[in-house]
Design an enzyme around this catalytic site. Structure first.
Site, short mmCIF file in Angstrom:
data_model
loop_
_atom_site.label_atom_id
_atom_site.label_comp_id
_atom_site.label_asym_id
_atom_site.label_seq_id
_atom_site.Cartn_x
_atom_site.Cartn_y
_atom_site.Cartn_z
N ASP A 9 0.61 -0.91 0.21
CA ASP A 9 0.06 0.23 -0.09
C ASP A 9 0.85 1.10 -0.13
O ASP A 9 0.88 1.96 1.14
CB ASP A 9 -1.36 -0.38 1.17
CG ASP A 9 -2.44 0.91 1.05
OD1 ASP A 9 -2.42 1.36 -0.32
OD2 ASP A 9 -2.80 1.22 2.30
N ARG B 34 4.49 2.71 3.01
CA ARG B 34 5.09 1.81 3.55
C ARG B 34 6.78 1.48 3.47
O ARG B 34 7.24 1.57 4.17
CB ARG B 34 4.37 0.21 3.06
CG ARG B 34 2.79 0.30 3.31
CD ARG B 34 2.32 0.97 3.98
NE ARG B 34 0.69 0.46 4.59
CZ ARG B 34 0.02 1.29 5.60
NH1 ARG B 34 0.80 2.34 5.47
NH2 ARG B 34 -1.37 1.37 5.22
N ARG C 154 -4.68 11.89 0.50
CA ARG C 154 -4.54 11.13 0.14
C ARG C 154 -4.95 11.19 -1.70
O ARG C 154 -4.37 11.06 -2.88
CB ARG C 154 -4.85 9.84 0.30
CG ARG C 154 -4.57 10.07 1.21
CD ARG C 154 -4.95 8.99 2.24
NE ARG C 154 -5.03 7.76 1.83
CZ ARG C 154 -5.55 6.28 2.24
NH1 ARG C 154 -6.67 6.89 3.17
NH2 ARG C 154 -5.84 5.03 1.75
N LYS D 288 -8.20 3.56 -6.58
CA LYS D 288 -8.94 3.45 -5.33
C LYS D 288 -9.95 4.36 -5.29
O LYS D 288 -9.16 5.51 -5.19
CB LYS D 288 -8.26 2.42 -4.53
CG LYS D 288 -6.94 3.21 -4.23
CD LYS D 288 -5.80 2.36 -2.88
CE LYS D 288 -5.12 3.35 -2.32
NZ LYS D 288 -4.49 2.74 -1.12
N HIS D 289 -10.23 4.07 -4.27
CA HIS D 289 -12.02 3.06 -3.59
C HIS D 289 -13.01 3.17 -4.87
O HIS D 289 -13.98 4.21 -4.94
CB HIS D 289 -12.06 2.92 -2.56
CG HIS D 289 -10.69 3.97 -1.57
ND1 HIS D 289 -10.12 5.26 -1.55
CD2 HIS D 289 -9.73 3.00 -0.72
CE1 HIS D 289 -8.84 4.90 -0.63
NE2 HIS D 289 -9.07 3.61 -0.53
N HIS E 46 -13.21 2.06 6.96
CA HIS E 46 -12.01 1.31 8.12
C HIS E 46 -13.28 0.95 9.65
O HIS E 46 -13.65 0.03 10.26
CB HIS E 46 -10.97 1.95 8.40
CG HIS E 46 -9.92 2.10 7.76
ND1 HIS E 46 -10.08 2.94 7.23
CD2 HIS E 46 -8.84 1.06 7.04
CE1 HIS E 46 -8.93 3.21 5.90
NE2 HIS E 46 -8.43 1.72 6.06
N ASP F 208 -10.78 -4.11 -0.80
CA ASP F 208 -10.07 -3.23 -0.15
C ASP F 208 -9.93 -4.32 1.36
O ASP F 208 -10.40 -5.60 1.41
CB ASP F 208 -11.10 -2.06 0.48
CG ASP F 208 -10.25 -0.74 1.56
OD1 ASP F 208 -8.87 -1.02 2.06
OD2 ASP F 208 -10.50 0.40 1.69
#
Length: 609
Positions: A78, A86, A148, A178-179, A191, A263
């Site tokens: 990700d 990451r 983002r 995404k998303h 989430h 996801d």
């Protein structure tokens, strides 16, 4: 129809198909034995998180070990190249994120930044990145998109989505838009809960889908579903489990023929509703091809549970075997494309960041110093993304004192990722001090302001308008120090408080360096104008010398932001103690040099994309 062997649960073919569609995570920096066994029996994908990445050599060894068990495996991470990183989670990203790229608004620059990221991912052994985010920033109260997103204008987001996809895929790494069908127009975080997108089908096509169309036209290899309820298409099932959205809209109307990835399947809106295995089966039946799992539930037992549930669904007829076979074939097609396009050469000069070395991710990730910052496209984009508003000229007084108002960030941002201005300023003036506060009372605010003395005061915030206590605390600080500089490192609102207000459009390391450079250009960081900090402070921590960011940035006037739908009103600020009063019975930490070990405000919880 499933074979008789499959119905008895004896088909190795069925087991291999179920393994092929999984993209699990695991804990550790070396390959666990259970993952090794799964790979050798046909596991189609692996998802790496920051917990798996420590040094450049280590992650290259890890991906080589994964590929040794299955040469055609999809190795995903990700990596968005901004606040969600990451590869550089421990140092902060050396790249501006999407909102900064959108603010710079040069698709060629976006493509160069994305290509540099793709080359770095390819060298690390990754062949799929769960990026870019192509959601529209349609609600300023959105808790999960923010920096983002490329911005609030669908046309701007579309041109940058296409440039980003083209850039990263030119390095042999598959992109994943995404998303789907767009997470921007909601104030809920998928989430934790199931957001509802209230757009009509026409509004969705006009406001949310253009970036997906552009990414598809650019040849994006994968699309990630959002756990979102879109009543205009399906009143009952989230997009991840909706054939109307995945088959009729994404495949039919938009013409996407690549890999559809979910996801994180363990995210509450779907796992809480259907269970882990049930959510995976429903997603596959609806048209998804790969199941992302393991951000939190990273164990052999969870992977086995999902695999067995998929097999049982085929055996009882809930999931057609032909649909599972089609999903597995699409996973293999992406793996074959990545294998064919894999790059092993070093990055082009001026294209990628100078964080890359001949042996891997780079000096920052290997040593944890975070000293180097790219001097090419990344730095240029960070400089051009700045919006500097000069409301009045503060009196220079180096070294500065920094107050960081640390509000929670969304769960996609790794809690170990550093942010703020302290490192960027300390690298220029080592005696810089910093106080980090989370929901402070008046006593703590007073102590933090007094620690600056007569020196320059820099207040750092992140998406201040989303947290009522932040603008309230900022008002208290500015009432006492109206000459303070305010640096907004999240999604800015239209307000520009402070003597000088700088919007960086992201909290990455290169964005902080660009803001520090702007302060220096304004004459506020003159080492010949040093003032002594107040007595009683600890000795400052030294950092490596700064890496030049290149030519002087152009200071832009503030740009009014026009969301595609009205932003939710900011809730009334909660009163806090006046900054001019101190309860003598309380104590607070005095200003201190930045401690990289200061615990994050958020609990250590991060999963999903």
């Amino acid at each position: 129809m499933a074979s008789q062997g499959a119905r008895r649960g004896e088909s190795p073919v069925l087991a291999a198909l179920a393994d092929a569609v999984l993209q699990p995570g695991f804990v550790g920096t070396t390959l666990p034995e259970w993952v090794r066994r799964r790979l050798s029996s046909g596991l189609g994908g692996i998802a790496l998180y920051s917990r798996n990445i420590v040094t450049n050599e280590q992650v290259m060894d890890l991906t080589a070990a994964i590929r040794a068990e299955n040469p055609h495996v999809v190795i995903a991470t990700d990596e968005e190249g901004g606040d969600v990183t990451r590869l550089e989670a421990r140092t902060g990203s050396s790249r501006p994120g999407n909102l900064a790229l959108g603010a710079a608004d040069d698709p060629r620059l976006t493509g160069r930044v994305a290509r540099g990221l793709g080359l770095e991912l390819a060298r690390a052994g990754v062949n799929l990145t769960y990026a870019p985010v192509v959601d529209i920033e349609g609600d300023l109260d959105n808790p999960v998109v923010g920096t983002r997103a490329f911005g609030s204008d669908p046309a701007l987001a579309a041109r940058h989505a296409a440039a980003w996809v083209t850039g990263v895929q030119s390095a042999g790494v598959a992109a994943c838009a995404k998303h789907f069908p767009g997470h921007g127009a909601t104030s809920a975080d998928s989430h934790d809960e199931l957001p509802t997108i209230t757009y009509s089908a026409e509004d969705l096509a006009r406001l949310a889908l253009p970036p997906f169309r552009a990414a598809i036209d650019a040849g994006v290899r994968a699309v990630m579903t959002g756990h979102l309820l879109v009543p205009a298409y399906d009143r009952d099932s989230p997009a991840t489990m909706s054939s109307r959205l995945l088959v009729e809209l994404l495949r039919g109307e938009l013409g996407f023929d690549g890999l559809i990835v979910t996801d994180g399947i363990e995210m509450a809106p779907v796992s809480g509703r259907y269970g882990l295995g049930g959510a995976a089966v429903k997603a596959l039946a609806a048209g998804a091809d790969a199941i992302c799992v393991g951000g939190e539930n990273a164990s052999a037992g969870v992977v086995g549970l999902i695999r067995n549930t998929i097999m049982a669904a085929v055996m009882d007829g809930t999931l057609p075997e032909e649909r599972l076979a089609d999903a597995a074939a699409r996973v293999r097609l992406l793996a074959d494309w990545a294998h064919e396009h894999r790059r092993t050469t070093t990055p082009d000069s001026g294209t990628a960041t100078d964080t890359w070395t001949a042996t891997g991710i780079g000096t920052e990730a290997r040593t944890g110093t975070g000293a180097g910052v790219g001097t090419g496209a990344e730095s240029e984009a960070a400089r051009r993304a700045l919006r500097v508003t000069v409301n009045r000229r503060p009196r220079p007084g180096a070294p500065p004192h920094v107050i960081e108002l640390a509000s929670p960030t969304n769960l996609a941002v790794d809690p170990i990722t550093p942010w703020g201005m302290a490192d960027a300023l300390t690298s220029r003036l080592p005696a810089t001090t910093v106080t980090r506060l989370a929901e402070p009372d008046g006593h703590e605010l007073l102590r933090a302001v007094e620690a600056a003395g007569a020196r320059l005061l820099v207040v750092t915030v992140r998406t201040a308008h989303r947290h009522a206590w932040v603008p309230a605390a900022l008002d208290q600080i500015l009432a006492r120090r109206p000459d303070a500089v305010v640096v907004e490192m999240g999604t800015p609102s239209t307000a520009t408080p402070g003597a000088i207000h700088i919007a960086t459009h992201g909290a990455t390391r290169v964005c902080a360096r660009a803001a520090a450079e702007a302060l220096a250009d304004l004459g506020l960081l003159d080492p010949d104008n040093l003032l002594d900090p107040p007595a009683g402070l600890d000795p400052p921590r030294s950092l490596d010398p700064p890496t030049p960011l290149g030519p002087t940035p152009t200071l832009h006037p503030p740009t009014p932001r026009e969301p595609t739908q009205p932003a939710q009103p900011i809730q009334p600020r909660e009163p806090i103690e006046p900054i001019g009063t101190v309860d003598s019975g309380r104590t607070a930490d005095s200003a201190r040099p930045l401690d990289p070990a200061v615990p994050a405000v958020d609990p250590p919880r991060s999963f999903g994309s």
